[in-house]
Design a protein around this motif. Structure first.
Motif, PDB file in Angstrom:
ATOM      1  N   GLY A 142     -85.737   6.603 -36.947  1.00 28.18           N
ATOM      2  CA  GLY A 142     -85.326   5.292 -37.110  1.00 28.18           C
ATOM      3  C   GLY A 142     -83.687   5.506 -37.597  1.00 28.18           C
ATOM      4  N   ALA A 143     -83.472   6.692 -38.437  1.00 24.12           N
ATOM      5  CA  ALA A 143     -82.051   7.188 -38.805  1.00 24.12           C
ATOM      6  C   ALA A 143     -81.306   7.293 -37.542  1.00 24.12           C
ATOM      7  N   ALA A 144     -81.883   8.174 -36.716  1.00 25.10           N
ATOM      8  CA  ALA A 144     -81.236   8.723 -35.746  1.00 25.10           C
ATOM      9  C   ALA A 144     -80.849   7.165 -34.708  1.00 25.10           C
ATOM     10  N   ALA A 145     -81.798   6.621 -34.574  1.00 26.59           N
ATOM     11  CA  ALA A 145     -81.448   5.360 -33.657  1.00 26.59           C
ATOM     12  C   ALA A 145     -80.420   4.361 -34.080  1.00 26.59           C
ATOM     13  N   ALA A 146     -80.652   4.104 -35.486  1.00 23.00           N
ATOM     14  CA  ALA A 146     -79.558   3.297 -35.992  1.00 23.00           C
ATOM     15  C   ALA A 146     -78.096   3.600 -35.968  1.00 23.00           C
ATOM     16  N   ALA A 147     -77.886   5.145 -36.009  1.00 20.50           N
ATOM     17  CA  ALA A 147     -76.781   5.856 -36.111  1.00 20.50           C
ATOM     18  C   ALA A 147     -76.246   5.658 -34.497  1.00 20.50           C
ATOM     19  N   VAL A 148     -76.864   5.887 -33.618  1.00 16.98           N
ATOM     20  CA  VAL A 148     -76.632   5.948 -32.264  1.00 16.98           C
ATOM     21  C   VAL A 148     -76.307   4.297 -31.961  1.00 16.98           C
ATOM     22  N   VAL A 149     -76.967   3.266 -32.405  1.00 15.80           N
ATOM     23  CA  VAL A 149     -76.551   2.015 -32.022  1.00 15.80           C
ATOM     24  C   VAL A 149     -75.238   1.675 -32.606  1.00 15.80           C
ATOM     25  N   VAL A 150     -74.977   2.037 -33.919  1.00 18.86           N
ATOM     26  CA  VAL A 150     -73.735   1.813 -34.489  1.00 18.86           C
ATOM     27  C   VAL A 150     -72.542   2.395 -34.123  1.00 18.86           C
ATOM     28  N   TYR A 151     -72.858   3.932 -33.465  1.00 17.18           N
ATOM     29  CA  TYR A 151     -71.577   4.429 -33.055  1.00 17.18           C
ATOM     30  C   TYR A 151     -71.303   3.724 -31.613  1.00 17.18           C
ATOM     31  N   GLY A 152     -72.499   3.646 -30.687  1.00 15.24           N
ATOM     32  CA  GLY A 152     -72.092   2.973 -29.634  1.00 15.24           C
ATOM     33  C   GLY A 152     -71.595   1.675 -29.679  1.00 15.24           C
ATOM     34  N   VAL A 153     -71.711   0.793 -30.559  1.00 11.16           N
ATOM     35  CA  VAL A 153     -71.019  -0.421 -30.779  1.00 11.16           C
ATOM     36  C   VAL A 153     -69.691  -0.215 -31.200  1.00 11.16           C
ATOM     37  N   ALA A 154     -69.313   0.617 -32.134  1.00 12.24           N
ATOM     38  CA  ALA A 154     -68.268   0.974 -32.491  1.00 12.24           C
ATOM     39  C   ALA A 154     -67.245   1.394 -31.661  1.00 12.24           C
ATOM     40  N   ALA A 155     -67.812   2.396 -30.714  1.00 11.64           N
ATOM     41  CA  ALA A 155     -66.965   2.997 -29.589  1.00 11.64           C
ATOM     42  C   ALA A 155     -66.613   2.156 -28.466  1.00 11.64           C
ATOM     43  N   ALA A 169     -69.677  -2.428 -37.571  1.00  5.61           N
ATOM     44  CA  ALA A 169     -70.714  -2.084 -36.960  1.00  5.61           C
ATOM     45  C   ALA A 169     -71.921  -1.731 -37.700  1.00  5.61           C
ATOM     46  N   GLY A 170     -71.605  -0.889 -38.740  1.00  3.40           N
ATOM     47  CA  GLY A 170     -72.628  -0.514 -39.577  1.00  3.40           C
ATOM     48  C   GLY A 170     -73.171  -1.450 -40.369  1.00  3.40           C
ATOM     49  N   ALA A 171     -72.438  -2.431 -40.775  1.00  6.31           N
ATOM     50  CA  ALA A 171     -72.810  -3.536 -41.662  1.00  6.31           C
ATOM     51  C   ALA A 171     -73.472  -4.640 -40.830  1.00  6.31           C
ATOM     52  N   ALA A 172     -73.366  -4.667 -39.627  1.00  4.06           N
ATOM     53  CA  ALA A 172     -74.138  -5.891 -38.795  1.00  4.06           C
ATOM     54  C   ALA A 172     -75.311  -5.079 -38.206  1.00  4.06           C
ATOM     55  N   VAL A 173     -75.354  -3.979 -38.000  1.00  2.00           N
ATOM     56  CA  VAL A 173     -76.691  -3.171 -37.612  1.00  2.00           C
ATOM     57  C   VAL A 173     -77.671  -3.063 -38.673  1.00  2.00           C
ATOM     58  N   GLY A 174     -77.094  -2.720 -39.992  1.00  3.03           N
ATOM     59  CA  GLY A 174     -77.845  -2.735 -40.901  1.00  3.03           C
ATOM     60  C   GLY A 174     -78.436  -3.962 -41.397  1.00  3.03           C
TER      61      GLY A 174
END
Length: 350
Positions: A142-155, A169-174
């Motif tokens: 779950g931690a890895a999946a969230a980080a991938v989504v955050v980085y993908g959105v931010a990129a 992006a981190g605030a929104a996904v969190g």
């Protein structure tokens, strides 16, 4: 006409110790304090034992001795986990603050805690997982999946994963992951009863099997983070200057984010979300050694387990015969310390 011969000043002037020597001495002293806290973690609890019993339990284990059983089976695993998880959280916080150039950033900024929490809830609700040993892999995924989504959105976009876009992006996904987690907990009381013991953040109840699962990831992450000092120093100068110095900014951020996920994801999977360690400790490290991440990272690696183990020891003795979980104590200790630190302008600025 007489001339007066200039006499050399024979008084010995005090020589200033170079900064490198002072920093090395500080590391040695911090390591000594950490060793003392590790001993206290083995000796202090509801049943206090002496130095002789601790040494005998480690070198001449007697399974018939109650003291030896308590030390080897209960206190030793949580002490080792406190050392590993503390070092991981301290390094993850320092790397996160360096990557985002945000003094208020913590490892949860990439949505790591929210993703781990969601996957733990899903594992309990859908698969019936009931033990920390079972939570570990789901929390890490779950931690890895969230980080991938955050980085993908931010990129997305022309500027790539800039510090501001990572934070947003981190605030929104969190928030999104947190809402889904809350929805599951509201409709399933049994899941909530299981999840709350992991959510509070604790070192107790984790055996050597949990440590064996996460230790390889924690060790690899710690070693990788210590090599990011020069990269973080370059990123702290700003993207334009970093590119001018030959740095590949996007790749540097991606590698740093992967290290944060490895560290914080493993620590969160094993212990649950523990706040204020990754947020507060890097500020203390920079207060001691300045903004050079080549020194701030090793200091963070040693100072964070000092905070975590001291909080764990305090939690054992303030509510005897029970104990207060370490996640609660770190919040009680870390919040006032962090408030005092951020009031000092030269500490709060990166």
């Amino acid at each position: 006409m007489t001339t007066v011969e200039a006499r050399p000043d024979l008084r010995r002037r005090p020589t200033r110790r170079p900064p490198r020597a002072r920093r090395l001495l500080g590391l040695v002293l911090t390591a000594a304090v950490l060793a003392l806290l590790a001993y206290l973690s083995l000796a202090v609890g509801t049943r206090t034992t002496g130095a002789g019993a601790v040494w005998d339990a480690l070198t001449r284990y007697d399974p018939d001795s109650t003291d030896h059983l308590v030390i080897r089976e209960l206190r030793l695993p949580r002490t080792v986990l406190g050392l590993l998880a503390g070092a991981a959280l301290g390094l993850a916080g320092a790397v996160m603050q360096g990557v985002t150039r945000n003094p208020l950033a913590d490892p949860g900024l990439l949505g790591v805690n929210a993703g781990a929490s969601l996957f733990v809830v899903l594992s309990i609700t859908l698969l019936g997982v009931t033990s920390p040993r079972g939570y570990v892999w789901f929390a890490f995924a779950g931690a890895a999946a969230a980080a991938v989504v955050v980085y993908g959105v931010a990129a997305l976009g022309r500027d790539g994963a800039s510090p501001l876009k990572l934070a947003l992006a981190g605030a929104a996904v969190g928030a999104a992951f947190g809402a889904v987690t809350t929805a599951f907990l509201l409709v399933d009381q049994a899941t909530f009863d299981q999840f709350r013991f992991w959510q509070v953040g604790a070192l107790a109840g984790r055996g050597t099997d949990v440590i064996a699962q996460v230790a390889p990831f924690l060790l690899v992450g710690c070693v990788a983070a210590l090599f990011l000092g020069r990269v973080l120093n370059t990123l702290s100068l700003g993207d334009d200057v970093a590119r001018g110095l030959g740095a590949h900014v996007a790749r540097s951020r991606a590698v740093s984010a992967a290290v944060v996920v490895l560290l914080c994801g493993s620590a969160t999977a094993a212990c649950g979300p523990i706040g204020f360690v990754g947020l507060t400790v890097p500020h203390v490290a920079r207060m001691i050694v300045g903004p050079d991440y080549r020194w701030a990272l090793p200091y963070s690696m040693l100072l964070a387990p000092c905070l975590l183990l001291s909080a764990d020891v305090v939690g054992r003795v303030i509510a005897r015969p029970g104990e207060v979980q370490v996640g609660i104590v770190t919040a009680l200790i870390g919040a006032p310390v962090f408030i005092a630190l951020v009031r000092r302008r030269h500490v709060s600025e990166l």
